[in-house]
Design a protein around this motif. Structure first.
Motif, PDB file in Angstrom:
ATOM      1  N   VAL A 118      11.720  22.932 -19.076  1.00 38.98           N
ATOM      2  CA  VAL A 118      11.989  22.022 -20.194  1.00 38.98           C
ATOM      3  C   VAL A 118      12.528  20.717 -19.615  1.00 38.98           C
ATOM      4  N   GLY A 137      14.063  17.011 -20.438  1.00 36.14           N
ATOM      5  CA  GLY A 137      14.680  16.160 -21.441  1.00 36.14           C
ATOM      6  C   GLY A 137      14.786  14.729 -20.944  1.00 36.14           C
ATOM      7  N   ARG A 182      11.265   8.598 -21.346  1.00 36.04           N
ATOM      8  CA  ARG A 182      10.118   9.477 -21.607  1.00 36.04           C
ATOM      9  C   ARG A 182       8.823   8.864 -21.095  1.00 36.04           C
ATOM     10  N   ASP A 203       9.703  17.358 -23.047  1.00 31.49           N
ATOM     11  CA  ASP A 203       9.806  18.270 -24.174  1.00 31.49           C
ATOM     12  C   ASP A 203      10.854  17.852 -25.195  1.00 31.49           C
ATOM     13  N   VAL A 204      11.885  17.131 -24.745  1.00 32.39           N
ATOM     14  CA  VAL A 204      13.029  16.832 -25.601  1.00 32.39           C
ATOM     15  C   VAL A 204      13.436  15.376 -25.444  1.00 32.39           C
ATOM     16  N   PRO A 255      16.465  13.367 -27.532  1.00 37.21           N
ATOM     17  CA  PRO A 255      17.417  13.508 -28.636  1.00 37.21           C
ATOM     18  C   PRO A 255      17.376  12.306 -29.573  1.00 37.21           C
ATOM     19  N   LEU A 290      21.454  15.259 -25.403  1.00 35.58           N
ATOM     20  CA  LEU A 290      20.337  15.594 -24.520  1.00 35.58           C
ATOM     21  C   LEU A 290      20.505  16.994 -23.949  1.00 35.58           C
ATOM     22  N   ASP A 317      20.222  19.774 -26.752  1.00 39.63           N
ATOM     23  CA  ASP A 317      18.854  19.945 -27.237  1.00 39.63           C
ATOM     24  C   ASP A 317      17.973  20.617 -26.189  1.00 39.63           C
ATOM     25  N   ALA A 318      18.147  20.231 -24.919  1.00 38.11           N
ATOM     26  CA  ALA A 318      17.316  20.814 -23.862  1.00 38.11           C
ATOM     27  C   ALA A 318      17.642  22.283 -23.644  1.00 38.11           C
ATOM     28  N   GLU A 336      18.904  24.331 -25.850  1.00 42.93           N
ATOM     29  CA  GLU A 336      18.396  25.051 -27.014  1.00 42.93           C
ATOM     30  C   GLU A 336      16.887  25.250 -26.911  1.00 42.93           C
ATOM     31  N   GLU A 337      16.177  24.232 -26.432  1.00 43.64           N
ATOM     32  CA  GLU A 337      14.726  24.329 -26.284  1.00 43.64           C
ATOM     33  C   GLU A 337      14.348  25.326 -25.201  1.00 43.64           C
TER      34      GLU A 337
END
Length: 250
Positions: free
Chosen positions: A205, A207, A214, A225-226, A228, A236, A239-240, A242-243
Motif C-alpha cells: 500500500v 500513501g 501522487r 493507493d491512498v 488523505p 496519511l 489511512d494507509a 487501514e488500507e
C-alpha cells in the motif's frame, strides 16, 4: 492464540523529532515503523527579506531557520501553508495572518489572488519549492522574490526501505513529498534494486500526502493507493494502515 504479524510501514521524514513522532504514531496504530530518512536539511544562512507586503513560509523548518536568523516581518502579512507551519510561526512568536483552506501552493495563490496585484511578495522556502506558487503569484500581478532558506539533500545512508520493498518485505510506504519519491528511487538505483523496489511498492500500500506527490510517484510507475483528504502525516499514516490491514490479515 497465535499473534498476527504486524504491518511493516516505511516512512521518509527527516531524522529529527518528526521521525520520533512518526514512530510513536505508527506503533500506536499497531504497525512496525521503518524509518528511512530521505531528506536532510542544509541551511543556506539566508533570511527572508523584510521589505515585502506579504511573506510566505511553507514549512516548519523554514520558520525555525528564519527565527534563528532573527527575521522580523515588520508590517508584512505573514502567510503559512499548512497548520504545522502556522503553529511553528506562533511558537516562534510571530503572528499568522493567513492560512489557506487548501494546504498547497495552489491554495495560497487562490487566497491571495484578489489582493496580490502590485504588491511585493516574499517566498521563503527550500530549494525544491514548486513553481506553482511563484508563477501563480506573478500571474496575479505580484512582484515575487524567492529566498532559499535551506537545501534538501538525500542522506548517504538512505535506502533500507528500497531493499525491503525489493525483497517483498514492506506492507506500506508513506511518501510525504515529491522529493521523498525521487530520493527513494535514487537510493534504489544506487543499490541496483530500482525495478524490484517499484514492483515491491506496487504489491504494498503506497500513501502520498497530496496530489503533487501522487503524480510524481505514478509518473515513475508507482501506483498510489491512498491520498488523505488533509495533507497531514497523521491522516496519511492512519489511512494507509487501514488500507493495508485487510489485505495483510487475509
Amino acid at each position: 492464540m497465535r499473534e498476527e504479524p504486524r504491518l511493516r510501514v516505511a516512512f521518509f521524514r527527516p531524522d529529527d523529532e518528526r521521525t520520533d513522532e512518526a514512530v510513536e504514531l505508527l506503533e500506536s496504530l499497531g504497525a512496525d515503523p521503518v524509518p528511512d530518512p530521505m531528506l536532510a536539511v542544509e541551511p543556506t544562512g539566508a533570511a527572508p527579506r523584510e521589505d515585502a507586503e506579504y511573506v510566505v513560509l511553507t514549512s516548519k523548518t523554514g520558520v525555525e531557520l528564519a527565527a534563528e536568523a532573527g527575521w522580523d516581518p515588520g508590517e508584512a502579512s505573514v502567510c503559512a501553508i499548512g497548520e504545522a507551519t502556522a503553529e511553528a510561526l506562533e511558537d516562534a512568536g510571530y503572528s499568522v495572518d493567513l492560512v489557506p483552506e487548501e494546504y498547497s501552493s495552489t491554495g495560497l495563490v487562490d487566497a491571495l489572488a484578489d489582493d496580490a496585484a502590485g504588491t511585493r511578495v516574499e517566498v521563503a522556502r527550500s530549494d525544491h519549492g514548486s513553481d506553482v506558487l511563484t508563477d501563480g503569484l506573478e500571474d496575479a500581478g505580484a512582484y515575487v522574490h524567492e529566498t532559499v532558506l535551506y537545501r534538501l539533500v538525500r542522506p548517504e545512508s538512505a535506502g533500507e526501505s528500497a531493499e525491503l520493498a525489493a525483497d517483498g518485505d514492506l506492507d506500506a510506504a508513506l511518501f510525504t513529498s515529491s522529493l521523498t519519491v525521487t530520493h527513494f528511487l535514487a537510493a534504489a538505483d544506487d543499490r541496483d534494486v530500482r525495478d524490484a523496489a517499484v514492483a515491491g511498492l506496487n504489491d504494498a500500500v503506497v500513501g502520498a500526502i497530496g496530489e503533487p506527490t501522487r503524480r510524481t510517484a505514478e509518473d515513475a510507475g508507482v501506483a498510489v493507493d491512498v491520498v488523505p483528504e488533509a495533507a497531514d502525516f497523521d491522516a496519511l499514516a492512519a489511512d494507509a494502515v487501514e488500507e493495508a490491514a485487510p489485505t495483510y490479515h487475509e
